[in-house]
Design a protein around this motif. Structure first.
Motif, PDB file in Angstrom:
ATOM      1  N   ALA A  51      -4.216  -4.638   0.914  1.00  0.00           N
ATOM      2  CA  ALA A  51      -3.423  -3.526   0.382  1.00  0.00           C
ATOM      3  C   ALA A  51      -3.227  -3.671  -1.122  1.00  0.00           C
ATOM      4  O   ALA A  51      -3.316  -2.687  -1.877  1.00  0.00           O
ATOM      5  CB  ALA A  51      -2.071  -3.475   1.095  1.00  0.00           C
ATOM      6  N   PHE A  54      -1.736  -7.750   3.612  1.00  0.00           N
ATOM      7  CA  PHE A  54      -1.180  -7.530   2.275  1.00  0.00           C
ATOM      8  C   PHE A  54      -2.206  -7.732   1.145  1.00  0.00           C
ATOM      9  O   PHE A  54      -2.248  -6.924   0.212  1.00  0.00           O
ATOM     10  CB  PHE A  54       0.050  -8.407   2.064  1.00  0.00           C
ATOM     11  CG  PHE A  54       1.298  -7.849   2.693  1.00  0.00           C
ATOM     12  CD1 PHE A  54       1.875  -6.678   2.209  1.00  0.00           C
ATOM     13  CD2 PHE A  54       1.876  -8.470   3.789  1.00  0.00           C
ATOM     14  CE1 PHE A  54       3.015  -6.160   2.794  1.00  0.00           C
ATOM     15  CE2 PHE A  54       3.019  -7.950   4.376  1.00  0.00           C
ATOM     16  CZ  PHE A  54       3.592  -6.790   3.888  1.00  0.00           C
ATOM     17  N   ILE A  75       4.402  -1.919  -2.109  1.00  0.00           N
ATOM     18  CA  ILE A  75       3.797  -2.925  -1.225  1.00  0.00           C
ATOM     19  C   ILE A  75       4.428  -4.294  -1.501  1.00  0.00           C
ATOM     20  O   ILE A  75       4.670  -5.081  -0.575  1.00  0.00           O
ATOM     21  CB  ILE A  75       2.269  -2.963  -1.422  1.00  0.00           C
ATOM     22  CG1 ILE A  75       1.657  -1.613  -1.037  1.00  0.00           C
ATOM     23  CG2 ILE A  75       1.635  -4.072  -0.593  1.00  0.00           C
ATOM     24  CD1 ILE A  75       0.183  -1.491  -1.381  1.00  0.00           C
TER      25      ILE A  75
END
Length: 587
Positions: free
Chosen positions: A16, A13, A33
């Motif tokens: 991202a 994460f 996200i």
């Protein structure tokens, strides 16, 4: 990865979110996200993932979402607080940075190097000198003064707060320096008008083995404005080419700005039209270069290209440059129309600089009364520059009564400035009102105001030769005087007549002719003609505005001796060539 059924974790994460931070501002990638991180249970509890999401929202301009996420975080570590502080600095919100720093302390957290650097940057942005000095003491007490990044921030802070001496003390006390250290010290001097010191630090950096960087070269180039910096600027240009950084947008913009301010608009044009991309600084530098020489048509042409390109929107500096160019180029209608419509067309509220430009624009065109109406209708208090523009226009066109009003306002704002008193005295002298001119001079003497002497200077073989009116001390005075006598006869044969209006003393006519022919710029020109080889332009600097008689004489001399003469007075550049001047006799 998701299509393969693989589960993202606390390492996936943050990567991202970092990628999403580079997405366009209106992109929905970041929030998507974010939703996925909530679904998998990493938000808002995981501090590593939360900090990455927080940074992403700040960098994409979603301040409300960033603050909401920060408020939800159960465990705010120093990284989270640093994300708030550093992004607030980058967005120009220094007060928010300072508040977040104290919030970190109140929450029981301990600041790290990033926190300390952000605080210094915030103090620099807000010009909080006293607070920054107190924080300097705290940083030393906590041992942060051993970190090169913190010391670099200190140098930058003191430089931006106009304390170059204190910046140098920090710099000299550094045990280890990196490229940022040298660049910060160069920038500190450059921001405070200490050009020679900035270049000296640059030379020390090179001697210490530092390779020239984009920021280093850009900083030093900003110190090369004016004729004396041209040779240095050309040298730095060569360094940039050799280091393969001349195409960098920051270096290229600095080169355009340097050549424009040095009056070499052809060199500025060559760089401007060759670089693959331009930013706001590049456009402003090119428009400003044309403004310096009074080329209003090209300034407006580049301005129109800027608007059509859509690369960047003009800012208040752009408008200052364009209106200045119109003023110096005699395009009164175009300049005034731009001033009247700048808020409607570009959303730019007129500042004090724009009012000063438009007063100068109208005043140069002989519309002093209209300029005075503009001043009276200003929503902000007129500054020294605004009244000074009106006084200069009244001097130019002989509007003595309105000039007196402008002068009185200037005396209120800056009673110790000798230039305003001298300009008013000269205005009365030009009108033949000698009693009033003499009275003002006596008043200056009575209150202890001293006039800076007018002087001109020429650089030859790395030596600066300074001349003052009626100067007989120069070692080549006899040769200079002989050449001026010869030129005077040649000029008179070509139709030149001395303008004795600008000999501001109550003398006989014959004495006045002798007076104007001993002005400092004429002495400097004669020296240049004697010493500087044919084919090389003669470059003269003058601390006051060139007078009408010297301007007329230089046009004649440029044609008689077939030389290019460039004069930078305190107002603008003048390029004399073949009996003509680039200003079109409008300055």
């Amino acid at each position: 990865m998701l299509r393969l059924g693989l589960r993202p974790n606390d390492f996936t994460f943050p990567s991202a979110f970092k990628a999403a931070a580079s997405a366009p501002p209106r992109s929905t990638i970041g929030p998507q996200i974010h939703s996925l991180a909530i679904k998998f249970g990493y938000l808002p509890g995981d501090p590593f993932v939360s900090c990455a999401a927080l940074d992403m929202y700040f960098k994409t301009g979603r301040l409300m979402l960033a603050r909401h996420l920060f408020g939800e975080m159960p465990n705010r570590n120093v990284v989270a607080w640093n994300a708030v502080m550093t992004n607030a600095v980058l967005d120009g919100r220094p007060l928010e940075t300072i508040e977040a720093y104290f919030g970190l302390w109140e929450a029981g957290g301990l600041p790290n190097v990033v926190s300390v650097c952000a605080f210094f940057n915030a103090c620099a942005g807000a010009m909080f000198l006293s607070l920054g000095e107190q924080f300097h003491g705290f940083a030393v007490k906590c041992g942060f003064e051993m970190d090169v990044s913190v010391l670099n921030s200190m140098v930058d802070f003191y430089g931006k707060c106009r304390c170059a001496g204190k910046a140098r003390l920090v710099f000299d006390g550094m045990g280890v320096r990196n490229s940022v250290s040298w660049c910060s010290m160069i920038a500190a001097y450059a921001q405070n008008g200490a050009e020679e010191e900035a270049f000296a630090v640059y030379q020390r950096a090179r001697c210490a083995g530092e390779e020239p960087t984009e920021f280093m070269i850009s900083c030093v180039l900003t110190t090369c404005a004016g004729l004396l910096g041209l040779d240095l600027g050309r040298t730095l240009h060569a360094v940039a080419v050799r280091s393969c950084i001349d195409a960098n947008i920051f270096v290229a913009s600095a080169l355009v700005d340097m050549y424009g301010k040095c009056g070499c608009v052809e060199d500025a044009e060559q760089i401007f039209f060759e670089i693959p991309q331009r930013n706001l600084v590049t456009w402003n530098a090119m428009v400003g270069g044309y403004a310096h020489i009074g080329d209003a048509q090209n300034a407006l042409s580049v301005f129109d290209d800027m608007i059509r390109s859509g690369e960047t929107a003009p800012n208040y500096i752009t408008l200052v440059n364009v209106i200045t160019a119109c003023s110096r180029g005699g395009l009164t209608k175009e300049g005034y129309e731009l001033f009247e419509t700048m808020k409607e067309k570009f959303g730019i509220e007129p500042r004090i600089e724009h009012y000063a430009c438009v007063v100068d624009l109208l005043g140069r065109a002989g519309m002093e009364e209209r300029a005075y109406e503009v001043i009276c209708g200003m929503p902000i208090r007129p500054s020294i520059s605004v009244w000074g523009a009106l006084l200069g226009a009244c001097k130019m066109h002989g509007k003595t009564e309105l000039g007196r009003i402008a002068a009185e306002k200037l005396f209120e704002l800056d009673p110790q400035d000798p230039g305003n008193h001298v300009l008013l005295s000269n205005m009365f002298a030009s009108a033949g009102r000698w009693a009033e001119a003499t009275y003002i001079r006596k008043e200056m003497k009575n209150v202890g105001i001293k006039k800076d002497p007018g002087c001109s200077w020429v650089t030859w073989k790395n030596v600066v030769h300074v001349f003052r009116a009626k100067d007989t001390k120069h070692e080549m005075y006899d040769e200079i005087h002989a050449l001026l006598s010869k030129l005077r006869k040649q000029m008179q044969a070509a139709g030149y007549m001395p303008d004795t209006q600008y000999s501001l003393y109550d003398l006989e006519e014959e004495e006045k002719e002798s007076e104007v022919f001993q002005h400092s710029e004429k002495l400097a020109l004669a020296f240049g003609l004697i010493c500087i080889p044919p084919g090389v332009p003669i470059r003269i600097m003058k601390n006051l505005r060139i007078c009408v008689d010297c301007h007329r004489a230089f046009k004649f001399i440029s044609g008689i001796v077939d030389r290019e003469i460039i004069v930078r007075d305190n107002n603008r550049f003048h390029h004399f060539k073949q009996y003509r001047c680039s200003c079109g006799d409008y300055w």
